[in-house]
Design a protein around this motif. Structure first.
Motif, short mmCIF file in Angstrom:
data_model
loop_
_atom_site.label_atom_id
_atom_site.label_comp_id
_atom_site.label_asym_id
_atom_site.label_seq_id
_atom_site.Cartn_x
_atom_site.Cartn_y
_atom_site.Cartn_z
N LEU A 112 -2.03 4.18 7.35
CA LEU A 112 -3.07 3.20 7.09
C LEU A 112 -4.10 3.28 8.21
O LEU A 112 -3.78 3.59 9.36
N THR A 115 -5.30 1.09 -3.18
CA THR A 115 -5.90 1.88 -2.09
C THR A 115 -6.27 1.01 -0.89
O THR A 115 -6.37 1.54 0.22
N LYS A 168 -5.48 2.70 2.58
CA LYS A 168 -4.44 3.72 2.54
C LYS A 168 -5.04 5.08 2.91
O LYS A 168 -6.14 5.43 2.49
N PHE A 192 1.67 9.52 0.91
CA PHE A 192 1.29 8.43 1.83
C PHE A 192 1.41 8.93 3.25
O PHE A 192 2.50 9.34 3.70
N LEU A 236 0.82 -1.20 0.00
CA LEU A 236 0.00 0.00 0.00
C LEU A 236 0.86 1.26 0.00
O LEU A 236 0.49 2.30 -0.56
N LYS A 237 2.01 1.21 0.62
CA LYS A 237 2.90 2.36 0.70
C LYS A 237 3.59 2.62 -0.64
O LYS A 237 3.77 3.77 -1.03
#
Length: 994
Positions: A217, A184, A206, A214, A177-178
């Motif tokens: 989360l 997403t 995300k 970013f 996700l990063k």
């Protein structure tokens, strides 16, 4: 073996289990005894009973099958509905977490957080903790909502506040996700919660800033135990299971739980979905290893699916009970008819089942043979694509199974072979040639050589639809074996064809299958004439044919024979109807087609002829030794008679009657001496006077005498060679031999004819001599005396040289003429041969060795005349073991005026020599008893008295006496019997010699 499509065989279980010992089928004789009135009711009963049983079985089977399908269909529907409900429920549960997350994101955006530091500061407060707790208070399946900063640190959660120091930067979902700007949210793996230790699944979303940076989360942790408890409340029966999977096959929840399977990828169920959103399948799962009914349904909004499974055996348990009941009921109904049916058709049914089992076994054998055969097998469809390819083909050429598989085209196959080095040649040309051959509809076989030198036999057989099958066999070893076999056969054929013995091969019927050139030479039949004929009709004499046939028959019955493995001398028949003696060696060789007999046959005609010559030679030698011995003793007797008659003749000058009687006795004695001379001539012991003569001149001179002797009705034809070397022979004896042969020829031509005397040259090689025949290699002058008379049969011709053998009437021949010829030729170093045929005449050939020199020997010294001899008072020592011979010799010596001493043996003579008495001449016999012969006596005497004169006498003429004693070639020798005048001349000559 690769097959496309696969071929399967269905086999009746009853057939597969049928007995392998079928009852014997009914014979036509038995069936013929049944009348039509009995056969028809039985057939009708059998048909009705069979129809009834079949109807019951079909009805029962159809009902059971329907129940089976219905039971499975019901179970499948139940599982499908359950899976759909679970999928919808789970989807809603996840949507609730998603709503919480979206609400949280909306809050973040409303605050205007744009950096990770601001996000961390704002989201780590106690107020946010309380907010999170409020949002999940109505969601029992949610374990917690957690907030993670950009570095993976836990900054807040719906659990305790402040949050413990936990970092999830090592988790895959965080990194994805990063780093992935397009991603997403994600659903993670089933993991154990770091707080409670329970299995959880995280739904991570995300958190991004206004510019997409970013920030962190927000995760919703879903308690899997919640779903496990939910699944437990759903009752599906024993051996059922409810599972929740990610779409990639990762197992998240299962009831009943299998601890080791949670979090593991189980792709078998996931693979079954493909692109579908729901499935109902029957498969053997990796997790249980059992065949199970599985219904699955994907979640509408998340990459998960719910699956409900049940063992097929459990699904069919109720159906099985019903099927047993129905089958039992149907069996009870049909049992009566079945028993009757079985009794009636038992034998035929057993036979049918046995046949069907055999067919089944043959099919299995065919399949097994195809998979295990040593040939490479290829089957192509009409588009030249591979349908079937066995493993042997791939291994044979070292190909890749990933390339050579169903669907691969023929051209690509050959191209692959070219690349791997197992094909030599142009790919396009070869493919075109094979395709043309297939299009012709004719099968073709060719030998192809691979790059590594192997020979492959390729056979392509086309079918009417354009497809074809190709077989490939490695025949390298076979070709080598064939070449070696061919070479071996050529060698064996060469050995047989060049063998010195005849070789004949027969089959067990006695028909000739092999006949070598020596057999043709021996028996006269060519191989074209002999092969295919029966041996017994060809070379077995009529008298032996029955025994030959009985012997072959006995061997074929019992394996025993009196001839096999032995060498046997038998009679054989030639093409010209001659019977010859042969040596037969025969062996039997068993083949698949029966016995073959190999006969090795040696013609003994020449061997028997040679053996007969040796026996004849040995017989003649024995007779020669016998006649020589007789002649010796007879000469001693004649010496006594003639010597005494010579003495008596001087005392009866005045008595004419006595003188006449004495003359007659003396003539008879002299004729006896002549007879002895003839015997000595045969025994090759007569004294010869050889000199070098021209054989043509001697024959010409002798023919003039023969012209008067033979008579006017005998023509003499001389065929003399113009140039022949001289012969060292006794001319007188040679003339006598020609005359003897001519006289015998005259007697054979009683009605007249032609006497041919021919001379020429012959050279006898070492390989032409016969052991024991007396023949020696060298150059010979050949004199042939040939007549056109009556001829002689073989038994007479074999004995013509034996002394006293004659075919003439009594009183017309002594039987010594040809014996003298034989002895003279042998004594002269030659040999004699006879060829005679009854009705055509006889030819006698004299072989005489050519002289090594042409120097004429000196003429014999003229002996002194008895009248000129004047005894000088010489003293003579006379030695002879025979008292009568010695007395006669002493009297004649004294009558000649000599002083005579006498001794009866050598030892007595040595005593006289030791006495000192004057002795001028030693007159001694040669052969004497007592251990010292005359030659040894002479040597001892000359030791005692050097210069002593010696005169020998013997009944064995010549210098080699009795076969044991030999004196010097020039030693003076007086042959017995002798006249007193001969004695006087030789003694005077010896005494006068220096």
């Amino acid at each position: 073996m690769r097959q496309y499509p696969p071929t399967q065989f269905a086999v009746d279980k009853d057939i597969a289990g049928a007995s392998q010992s079928p009852a014997p089928p009914a014979t036509p004789a038995k069936l013929g005894n049944l009348t039509a009135t009995r056969v028809r009711p039985v057939i009708l009963l059998v048909v009705c009973g069979f129809a009834l049983v079949v109807s019951i079985i079909i009805l029962t089977t159809a009902l059971i099958s329907r129940l089976h399908n219905h039971s499975l269909a019901n179970t499948e529907r139940e599982l499908e509905n359950t899976a759909l409900i679970l999928a919808e429920y789970t989807d809603r549960a996840l949507q609730s977490i998603e709503l919480v997350q979206k609400s949280f994101l909306d809050s973040v955006q409303s605050v205007g957080i744009s950096t990770s530091e601001q996000f961390k500061l704002e989201m780590s407060s106690k107020a946010i903790n309380q907010l999170l707790q409020d949002k999940i208070s109505g969601l029992p399946h949610v374990d917690a909502i957690t907030i993670i900063d950009a570095e993976g640190n836990l900054i807040n959660s719906s659990r305790d506040w402040p949050s413990p120091p936990i970092n999830i930067a090592d988790r895959d979902r965080f990194r994805l996700l990063k780093t992935d700007p397009k991603l997403t949210w994600s659903i993670g793996e089933a993991v154990r919660n770091r707080f409670a230790g329970d299995w959880t699944v995280n739904l991570a979303r995300k958190v991004a800033g206004p510019n997409g940076e970013f920030l962190g989360l927000v995760q919703g942790s879903m308690q899997l135990s919640y779903f496990e408890k939910l699944f437990q409340t759903i009752v599906l029966g024993e051996r059922a299971s409810i599972s929740l999977f990610r779409n990639d096959g990762m197992l998240l929840v299962r009831y009943p739980r299998i601890e080791t399977a949670i979090g593991r990828p189980l792709t078998d169920v996931a693979d079954a979905f493909g692109e579908r959103d729901h499935i109902t399948v029957r498969l053997v799962t990796k997790l249980t290893g059992n065949q199970r009914l599985i219904a699955g349904h994907k979640l509408a909004h998340f990459p998960l699916f719910a699956a409900v499974g049940l063992d097929v055996e459990a699904a069919l348990s109720a159906w099985r009970n019903e099927a047993i009941f129905l089958a039992s009921a149907g069996g009870l109904v049909a049992i009566g008819v079945t028993i009757i049916f079985i009794v009636i058709v038992r034998n035929s049914m057993l036979g049918l089942r046995w046949s069907q089992r055999r067919l089944y076994e043959q099919k299995l054998q065919l399949d097994m043979a195809l998979d295990n055969m040593s040939h490479g097998i290829l089957m192509f469809d009409s588009e030249s694509r591979i349908v079937v390819c066995n493993r042997r083909y791939i291994d044979m050429y070292g190909l890749s199974p990933d390339v050579v598989k169903p669907g691969c085209t023929f051209r690509n196959l050959i191209a692959h072979r070219k690349e791997t080095g197992s094909f030599v040649g142009d790919v396009e040309q070869y493919c075109s040639e094979v395709k043309a051959q297939i299009d012709s509809g004719e099968a073709a076989t060719s030998i192809v050589t691979t790059a590594d030198g192997r020979s492959m036999e390729v056979t392509n057989r086309p079918f009417s639809d354009g497809s074809w099958i190709g077989t490939h066999q490695d025949v390298t070893q076979r070709k080598r074996h064939e070449a070696a076999l061919s070479e071996s056969e050529k060698m064996a054929r060469g050995i047989i064809d060049t063998a010195l013995d005849a070789f004949i091969q027969l089959d067990e019927r006695g028909v000739i299958v092999e006949w070598n050139p020596q057999a043709e030479k021996t028996f006269g039949w060519s191989d074209q004439e002999a092969i295919g004929k029966r041996l017994v009709d060809l070379i077995v004499p009529e008298a032996h044919r029955a025994r030959h046939k009985e012997g072959v028959s006995r061997f074929l019955r019992t394996g025993k024979s009196n001839l096999l493995g032995k060498r046997t001398v038998i009679d054989a028949l030639c093409k010209d109807e001659r019977q010859i003696k042969v040596e037969l060696g025969i062996t039997a060789l068993q083949r698949n087609s029966g016995y073959v007999f190999n006969g090795f046959i040696k013609d003994l005609t020449e061997k028997h002829a040679a053996d007969e010559q040796i026996r004849q030679f040995q017989k003649m030698e024995a007779i020669s030794n016998l006649t020589g011995g007789l002649a010796h003793d007879f000469n001693n007797l004649l010496l006594i008679i003639i010597g005494n008659l010579d003495l008596l003749q001087e005392n009866i000058h005045n008595d004419s009657g006595a003188a006449q009687q004495l003359g007659a006795a003396l003539d008879a004695s002299l004729r006896g001496a002549e007879l002895t001379r003839q015997l000595l001539a045969f025994s090759r012991r007569q004294p010869l006077q050889p000199k070098i003569v021209d054989v043509g001149q001697v024959i010409t001179k002798t023919s003039k005498l023969l012209a008067r002797t033979l008579g006017g009705n005998i023509n003499i034809d001389l065929r003399l060679a113009t140039e022949t070397p001289g012969l060292l022979i006794d001319e007188t004896q040679f003339e006598a031999a020609i005359i003897n042969l001519a006289v015998n020829a005259r007697d054979a031509m009683s009605n007249g004819g032609t006497l041919t005397i021919e001379s020429g040259m012959s050279r006898l090689g070492a390989d032409e001599t016969l052991l024991g025949s007396g023949r020696a290699p060298g150059k010979y002058t050949v004199v042939e005396v040939r007549d056109t008379g009556a001829g002689m049969p073989p038994d007479v011709a074999a004995r013509i040289f034996e002394p006293f053998f004659t075919t003439k009437d009594t009183g017309k021949g002594t039987g010594l003429g040809l014996s003298m010829v034989y002895g003279f030729i042998k004594q002269s170093g030659g040999y004699i041969g006879v060829e005679s045929e009854v009705g055509k005449g006889t030819a006698v050939k004299l072989y005489l060795p050519c002289a090594a020199t042409t120097v004429q020997p000196a003429e014999d010294t003229v002996l002194l005349q008895a009248a000129s001899i004047r005894p000088s008072g010489a003293v003579i020592l006379a030695v002879d073991d025979n008292p009568d011979v010695r007395t006669t010799a002493v009297k004649n010596l004294k009558a000649l005026g000599y002083q005579v001493l006498e001794a009866d043996c050598a030892n007595r003579a040595l005593e006289e020599l030791d006495s000192g008495t004057k002795i001028d001449l030693l007159f001694t016999d040669i052969i004497m008893p007592g251990g010292i012969n005359g030659n040894e006596l002479a040597k001892l005497a000359r030791i005692k008295r050097p210069g002593l004169k010696v005169l020998y006498t013997s009944g064995f003429p010549g210098t080699q006496l009795g076969g044991t004693v030999e004196i010097e070639a020039d030693a003076p020798l007086l042959n017995k019997p002798y006249r007193r005048n001969d004695l006087a001349k030789l003694i005077a000559e010896v005494l006068a010699a220096a």
